[in-house]
Scaffold this motif. Structure first.
Motif, PDB file in Angstrom:
ATOM      1  N   ALA A 483       0.880  -1.204  -0.234  1.00  0.00           N
ATOM      2  CA  ALA A 483       0.030   0.095   0.032  1.00  0.00           C
ATOM      3  C   ALA A 483       0.841   1.274  -0.116  1.00  0.00           C
ATOM      4  O   ALA A 483       0.786   2.310  -0.838  1.00  0.00           O
ATOM      5  CB  ALA A 483      -0.896   0.005   1.203  1.00  0.00           C
ATOM      6  N   TYR A 484       1.971   1.209   0.895  1.00  0.00           N
ATOM      7  CA  TYR A 484       2.896   2.568   0.613  1.00  0.00           C
ATOM      8  C   TYR A 484       3.539   2.460  -0.553  1.00  0.00           C
ATOM      9  O   TYR A 484       3.816   4.049  -0.769  1.00  0.00           O
ATOM     10  CB  TYR A 484       3.659   2.243   2.037  1.00  0.00           C
ATOM     11  CG  TYR A 484       3.311   3.021   3.175  1.00  0.00           C
ATOM     12  CD1 TYR A 484       3.163   4.391   3.320  1.00  0.00           C
ATOM     13  CD2 TYR A 484       2.544   2.335   4.211  1.00  0.00           C
ATOM     14  CE1 TYR A 484       2.613   4.893   4.585  1.00  0.00           C
ATOM     15  CE2 TYR A 484       1.887   2.738   5.200  1.00  0.00           C
ATOM     16  CZ  TYR A 484       2.029   4.151   5.485  1.00  0.00           C
ATOM     17  OH  TYR A 484       1.486   4.847   6.557  1.00  0.00           O
ATOM     18  N   MET A 485       3.742   1.328  -1.326  1.00  0.00           N
ATOM     19  CA  MET A 485       4.465   1.397  -2.462  1.00  0.00           C
ATOM     20  C   MET A 485       3.584   2.052  -3.517  1.00  0.00           C
ATOM     21  O   MET A 485       3.964   3.127  -4.289  1.00  0.00           O
ATOM     22  CB  MET A 485       4.952  -0.079  -2.909  1.00  0.00           C
ATOM     23  CG  MET A 485       5.814  -0.066  -4.330  1.00  0.00           C
ATOM     24  SD  MET A 485       7.550   0.472  -4.008  1.00  0.00           S
ATOM     25  CE  MET A 485       7.271   2.275  -4.983  1.00  0.00           C
ATOM     26  N   MET A 486       2.325   1.707  -3.344  1.00  0.00           N
ATOM     27  CA  MET A 486       1.420   2.574  -4.264  1.00  0.00           C
ATOM     28  C   MET A 486       1.129   3.769  -4.091  1.00  0.00           C
ATOM     29  O   MET A 486       1.235   4.694  -5.091  1.00  0.00           O
ATOM     30  CB  MET A 486       0.042   1.570  -4.241  1.00  0.00           C
ATOM     31  CG  MET A 486       0.400   0.248  -4.612  1.00  0.00           C
ATOM     32  SD  MET A 486      -1.161  -0.778  -4.407  1.00  0.00           S
ATOM     33  CE  MET A 486      -2.492  -0.257  -5.390  1.00  0.00           C
ATOM     34  N   ALA A 487       1.197   4.103  -2.698  1.00  0.00           N
ATOM     35  CA  ALA A 487       1.131   5.614  -2.451  1.00  0.00           C
ATOM     36  C   ALA A 487       2.341   6.415  -2.929  1.00  0.00           C
ATOM     37  O   ALA A 487       2.119   7.510  -3.414  1.00  0.00           O
ATOM     38  CB  ALA A 487       0.823   5.780  -0.933  1.00  0.00           C
ATOM     39  N   THR A 488       3.380   5.724  -2.748  1.00  0.00           N
ATOM     40  CA  THR A 488       4.669   6.617  -3.300  1.00  0.00           C
ATOM     41  C   THR A 488       4.620   6.927  -4.751  1.00  0.00           C
ATOM     42  O   THR A 488       4.792   7.742  -5.194  1.00  0.00           O
ATOM     43  CB  THR A 488       5.787   5.669  -2.931  1.00  0.00           C
ATOM     44  OG1 THR A 488       5.996   5.120  -1.648  1.00  0.00           O
ATOM     45  CG2 THR A 488       7.219   6.229  -3.133  1.00  0.00           C
ATOM     46  N   ASN A 489       4.156   5.714  -5.592  1.00  0.00           N
ATOM     47  CA  ASN A 489       4.077   5.911  -6.916  1.00  0.00           C
ATOM     48  C   ASN A 489       2.932   6.922  -7.451  1.00  0.00           C
ATOM     49  O   ASN A 489       3.391   7.839  -8.180  1.00  0.00           O
ATOM     50  CB  ASN A 489       3.719   4.543  -7.519  1.00  0.00           C
ATOM     51  CG  ASN A 489       4.653   3.625  -7.587  1.00  0.00           C
ATOM     52  OD1 ASN A 489       5.974   3.777  -7.410  1.00  0.00           O
ATOM     53  ND2 ASN A 489       4.258   2.211  -7.755  1.00  0.00           N
ATOM     54  N   ASP A 490       1.996   6.936  -6.455  1.00  0.00           N
ATOM     55  CA  ASP A 490       0.680   8.218  -6.700  1.00  0.00           C
ATOM     56  C   ASP A 490       1.601   9.613  -6.632  1.00  0.00           C
ATOM     57  O   ASP A 490       1.225  10.500  -7.392  1.00  0.00           O
ATOM     58  CB  ASP A 490      -0.243   7.986  -5.944  1.00  0.00           C
ATOM     59  CG  ASP A 490      -1.061   6.763  -6.051  1.00  0.00           C
ATOM     60  OD1 ASP A 490      -1.000   6.173  -7.261  1.00  0.00           O
ATOM     61  OD2 ASP A 490      -1.768   6.360  -5.057  1.00  0.00           O
ATOM     62  N   LEU A 491       2.489   9.691  -5.712  1.00  0.00           N
ATOM     63  CA  LEU A 491       3.114  11.169  -5.439  1.00  0.00           C
ATOM     64  C   LEU A 491       4.030  11.303  -6.370  1.00  0.00           C
ATOM     65  O   LEU A 491       3.939  12.457  -6.739  1.00  0.00           O
ATOM     66  CB  LEU A 491       3.571  11.082  -3.727  1.00  0.00           C
ATOM     67  CG  LEU A 491       3.583  12.160  -3.297  1.00  0.00           C
ATOM     68  CD1 LEU A 491       2.271  12.773  -2.882  1.00  0.00           C
ATOM     69  CD2 LEU A 491       4.163  12.013  -1.679  1.00  0.00           C
TER      70      LEU A 491
END
Length: 522
Positions: A483-491
């Motif tokens: 989930a944090y990996m996907m959030a990092t990609n979003d940012l």
């Protein structure tokens, strides 16, 4: 000042002594750069020292973060006062005393025996640090001959850009090898050298006998408004933002005080902040673009190392090493831009810098949990090209048409807004990162059920590896990591789009042809 075919840096010689030459100019440049470096370094080096300070002084990590907050709030208040103070004290005198007192308070920070004293010393240090960066920029411009002033801006920009990059690395190494007080003690020899050199080389200023009345109301509104706003940015995330009555109260205080400040200063004949600077299109538009650029850059400076430590399992020192290659090409291109910028349209150079940021951030948006160290470092290394390409031309543009007597005020105001934008970008990006991670976690967790074939297969694999006692906990950790990996990609993706928009927005400005300083004053 000619503006018919180019962006021109004003002749800032005025009544001052002729610019220094040769070795004396080089020595002054080194002294000014070192003073700027330790000031910018001190705003970032303490970030990695919080756990060490907390353990040494027997306080919690959240309490130890006041060491950072007190400094940033005090500096945020002092920076926009630079122009007003320099008119009363003199630029050179204000700068050398700021350097000396900053250095002495560094010593006091290092020997502080409890948190209360350390926070107090850091706040005082922040007040003295405020004028250092904008005045070093203004003095460096005054000291160089007209045809070399773009190079002077490039030298100044190198210290401002590189100090935040190497700060966490240096801080982590000092703490590992020595102890946290040494992050303050290293300022002593550097600060004393800068003080001695600048005192000897800078011309003596005659005090201005025309002292305007003190804008006391403007000072009070500035201190209250900026202090409350910086406190919101520093404390908002830990207090749940607007779920906290404290943050709501501080936000209302900041909004009311800053609104009143703008109204008051617009009618004040001797304002503490000169809002007339924004009447110039180049200044106002340049400040707006560099502020938005610093918001995007805060994603790399904050989220990138945070992701490496909390998601990828890197240590603080390893995370710092992963970001450090950004400074290699930034250093090289800073010198090249300082030498050759006059030959290019400033819009081309700035847009190119933002396009480099766009490409690299879009590349980062495809990172995965299986990335190796060198796969992570490669785009960061390339990103060093873009940083000076947008920062140096914009810094030159902002001051290009500012009159000599307003140079310190313009530098102080632009540096204040740039610093505040970086703080805003940091606060918003970390909060949004957490919120996006929570969103992705909720989405991913819905597929983790007993009936799911993937869940069953993963559970059996865990049992084979010896995790059968608590497979759900292991699954939860994996889901949270993803989930944090996907959030990092979003940012990274959103930041890349902002940079793309800024690259296009540059072409809506008044055409600039280079940053010619050779015709300054004509």
């Amino acid at each position: 000042m000619s503006t018919s075919s180019g962006m021109v840096i004003q002749d800032v010689g005025g009544r001052d002594a002729p610019p220094l030459r040769g070795a004396w100019l080089a020595l002054l440049t080194v002294a000014l750069s070192l003073a700027t470096f330790i000031e910018v370094l001190d705003s970032t080096v303490t970030n990695v020292a919080v756990p060490s300070i907390a353990g040494s002084l027997a306080v919690s990590n959240s309490q130890a973060t006041w060491v950072i907050s007190s400094y940033s709030v005090a500096a945020a208040i002092a920076i926009p006062l630079t122009g007003w103070l320099s008119q009363r004290i003199g630029e050179a005198r204000l700068f050398v005393w700021s350097v000396l007192l900053f250095t002495l308070t560094s010593l006091l920070c290092g020997i502080a025996g409890n948190l209360e004293l350390l926070v107090l010393c850091r706040a005082i240090q922040g007040l003295f640090s405020g004028p250092m960066v904008p005045l070093s920029q203004a003095i460096l411009l005054r000291s160089f001959p007209p045809q070399k002033r773009v190079l002077a801006l490039a030298l100044w920009a190198m210290t401002v850009l590189l100090a935040p990059i190497f700060g966490p690395v240096l801080g982590g190494w000092i703490i590992d090898q020595f102890s946290w007080p040494w992050i303050f003690f290293i300022n002593l020899p550097i600060g004393l050298f800068a003080f001695a050199a600048c005192t000897a080389l800078l011309p003596r200023e005659r005090p201005d006998i025309r002292q305007p009345p003190i804008d006391m109301m403007g000072i009070v509104l500035l201190v209250v408004g900026v202090g409350a706003l910086q406190a919101v940015l520093d404390l908002g995330r830990d207090h749940g933002w607007f779920d906290s009555p404290l943050i709501v109260a501080l936000s209302l205080m900041a909004a009311l005080a800053l609104t009143c400040l703008l109204i008051w200063e617009s009618a004040e004949p001797f304002p503490v902040i000169d809002l007339d600077l924004f009447r110039d299109r180049t200044f106002s538009f340049g400040v707006a673009i560099i502020c938005l650029g610093m918001v995007s850059f805060s994603v790399i400076g904050v989220i990138f190392p945070l992701w490496l430590q909390t998601v990828m399992g890197y240590s603080a020192f390893q995370a710092g090493l992963s970001v450090a290659p950004l400074g290699i090409l930034a250093l090289v291109f800073s010198m090249l831009i300082g030498i050759f910028l006059d030959r290019f349209d400033a819009r081309v150079v700035t847009s190119f810098g933002f396009l480099v940021f766009f490409a690299v951030l879009a590349w980062d948006a495809h990172f995965t949990l299986t990335m190796s160290f060198w796969q992570i470092v490669t785009p960061t290394f390339i990103q060093g090209i873009g940083l000076p390409c947008f920062f140096i031309p914009l810094s030159a543009a902002i001051l290009s048409r500012v009159p000599n007597e307003k140079l310190a005020a313009a530098s102080g105001l632009s540096n204040f807004l740039r610093t505040l934008s970086a703080a805003l970008g940091t606060a918003l990006s970390v909060t949004w990162w957490d919120n996006r991670a929570a969103h992705h976690y909720g989405t991913l967790a819905q597929s983790v059920t007993q009936a799911s074939d993937g869940t069953g297969l993963f559970t059996r694999s865990l049992q084979t590896l010896g995790f059968g006692a608590n497979p759900l906990a292991a699954i939860r950790d994996v889901v949270q990591q993803q989930a944090y990996m996907m959030a990092t990609n979003d940012l990274f993706y959103v930041a890349s789009l902002v940079c793309l928009a800024l690259a296009a927005l540059m072409w809506a400005t008044k055409p600039w042809r280079g940053v010619s300083a050779q015709r300054a004053g004509h």
